[in-house]
Design an enzyme around this catalytic site. Structure first.
Site, mmCIF file in Angstrom:
data_model
loop_
_atom_site.group_PDB
_atom_site.id
_atom_site.type_symbol
_atom_site.label_atom_id
_atom_site.label_comp_id
_atom_site.label_asym_id
_atom_site.label_seq_id
_atom_site.Cartn_x
_atom_site.Cartn_y
_atom_site.Cartn_z
ATOM 1 N N ARG A 87 -0.219 -2.650 -5.952
ATOM 2 C CA ARG A 87 0.276 -1.542 -6.767
ATOM 3 C C ARG A 87 -0.552 -0.271 -6.608
ATOM 4 O O ARG A 87 0.010 0.814 -6.542
ATOM 5 C CB ARG A 87 0.431 -1.958 -8.240
ATOM 6 N N THR A 88 -1.847 -0.376 -6.527
ATOM 7 C CA THR A 88 -2.658 0.845 -6.458
ATOM 8 C C THR A 88 -2.402 1.589 -5.141
ATOM 9 O O THR A 88 -2.221 2.798 -5.129
ATOM 10 C CB THR A 88 -4.160 0.510 -6.619
ATOM 11 N N LYS A 115 -14.580 -5.182 13.665
ATOM 12 C CA LYS A 115 -15.375 -5.245 14.897
ATOM 13 C C LYS A 115 -16.828 -4.899 14.629
ATOM 14 O O LYS A 115 -17.603 -4.667 15.541
ATOM 15 C CB LYS A 115 -14.787 -4.275 15.934
ATOM 16 N N ARG A 137 -10.855 2.148 -1.623
ATOM 17 C CA ARG A 137 -11.164 0.936 -2.409
ATOM 18 C C ARG A 137 -12.133 0.094 -1.582
ATOM 19 O O ARG A 137 -11.916 -0.092 -0.374
ATOM 20 C CB ARG A 137 -9.886 0.150 -2.703
ATOM 21 N N HIS A 165 -12.834 2.202 -11.766
ATOM 22 C CA HIS A 165 -11.459 2.331 -11.251
ATOM 23 C C HIS A 165 -10.821 3.440 -12.092
ATOM 24 O O HIS A 165 -10.011 3.201 -12.985
ATOM 25 C CB HIS A 165 -10.738 0.987 -11.424
#
Ligand code: NCD
Length: 344
Positions: A87-88, A115, A137, A165
């Site tokens: 959702r975010t 990598k 995030r 958040h």
């Protein structure tokens, strides 16, 4: 008073009001004097109100058939998610596109991170492509702030570890404000896995700044030990903690962040800390039920209670999320043209 950044051993960050000198000698107050949105901690009630007020217009715009504006035309927004999100990430993508910006989603399973590239190298590489806003995030608390110090664009924290958040707290505040007109004086219970929740931290800062009272309800193992110093009340019993509250915010049990046993079993957790009708009866009759998602039905919340749309505003929270993120993108891109904000 200690801050949640102290609890996490991260430096706090507070912004002083910035006045722009005008040609006629007066000064014009910058409405949101920050280059980045890294957290709620340190934001003033006025700055929070600017973001909420600007979101209101977008709630209306998003309900129209034509949802698109050209405010961010020519701007590039990169969604950089080092953790899974549905959702975010979608909400930020829609927000950027509805404002007319170009939005790119970095798929991390195929990125250089796998990598062995470091966070800073990734930031520098993306920075060289001249993005205007990076939405980040990351599983580590403090990683988004670190990254913001290495780039020239605006950075929005979409969740860093167990730290903050901010857009979740803003969308929660907008949902409450539209239902109750003000946050001032409301009694809010935040329940469940507080220890692992960046949503709880950002909400604690926002609610206290806006004059609400906050109760935290959780087993002792799922609550940071010195959290009372932030100015909240702590309860370990749902029936006592929910007494007469106006708002109930339920949190997901974040088992992916737990190493070891924090509670005996999911079944026992639901018996004592899951929101069902019996425990809900302690709250005010019109108390709002909130959850940031994703929800674990039958773990922290009873399925019927979650779908009780007279009181549950869980779907409204998702709707408000897009509007709040549009407002944040608007305000931060406005600030890109303000060199005095360079070091904030
Ligand atoms: C929250 C998060 O990622 O911190 N979810 C969200 O952003 N909607 C809460 C959670 O994952 O439980």
């Amino acid at each position: 008073m200690r801050t949640s950044s102290d609890l996490l051993d991260l430096p706090g960050w507070a912004g002083a009001p910035i006045m722009r000198p005008m040609q006629d000698g007066t000064s014009d107050r910058v409405p949101f004097p920050h280059r980045h949105l890294l957290g709620i901690e340190g934001l003033s009630p006025d700055e929070i109100t600017v973001l909420l007020d600007r979101s209101e217009a977008y709630v209306e715009q998003n309900r129209q058939a034509d949802k698109k504006k050209s405010l961010l035309r020519g701007r590039t927004i990169i969604n950089l998610f080092f953790e899974n999100s549905t959702r975010t990430r979608t909400s930020f993508e829609l927000a950027g596109k509805r404002l007319g910006g170009d939005v790119i989603n970095m798929s991390l399973s195929t990125s250089s991170i796998k990598k062995g590239e470091t966070l800073i190298d990734t930031a520098m590489t993306l920075n060289a492509m001249h993005p205007d806003v990076l939405i980040v995030r990351h599983p580590n608390s403090g990683a988004v702030k670190l990254l913001s110090e290495k780039v020239n664009c605006a950075v929005i924290n979409a969740g860093d570890g167990i730290h903050e958040h901010p857009t979740q707290a803003l969308l929660d505040a907008l949902t409450i404000r539209r239902r109750r007109a003000t946050l001032q004086g409301l009694l809010v219970a935040i329940c469940g896995d507080i220890a692992h929740s960046r949503v709880a931290r950002s909400n604690i800062h926002l609610l206290l700044a806006m004059g609400a009272r906050v109760r935290l309800i959780a087993p002792a193992t799922l609550i940071p030990s010195s959290v009372e110093r932030l100015g909240v009340e702590v309860f370990h019993d749902m029936n006592a903690g929910l007494k007469d509250v106006d708002i109930i915010m339920m949190l997901r049990l974040q088992q992916e962040r737990m190493q070891g046993g924090f509670f005996p079993s999911v079944r026992e957790y639901f018996t004592f800390f899951g929101l069902d009708y019996a425990k809900l009866a302690n709250a005010k009759a019109d108390a709002l039920i909130m959850h940031p998602g994703p929800m674990n039905r039958g773990v922290e919340i009873d399925a019927e209670v979650a779908d009780d749309f007279g009181r549950s505003v869980i779907r409204e929270q998702v709707e408000m999320g897009v509007a709040v993120r549009m407002a944040c993108l608007e305000v931060l891109t406005e600030n890109l043209d303000r060199p005095e904000l360079r070091n904030l």
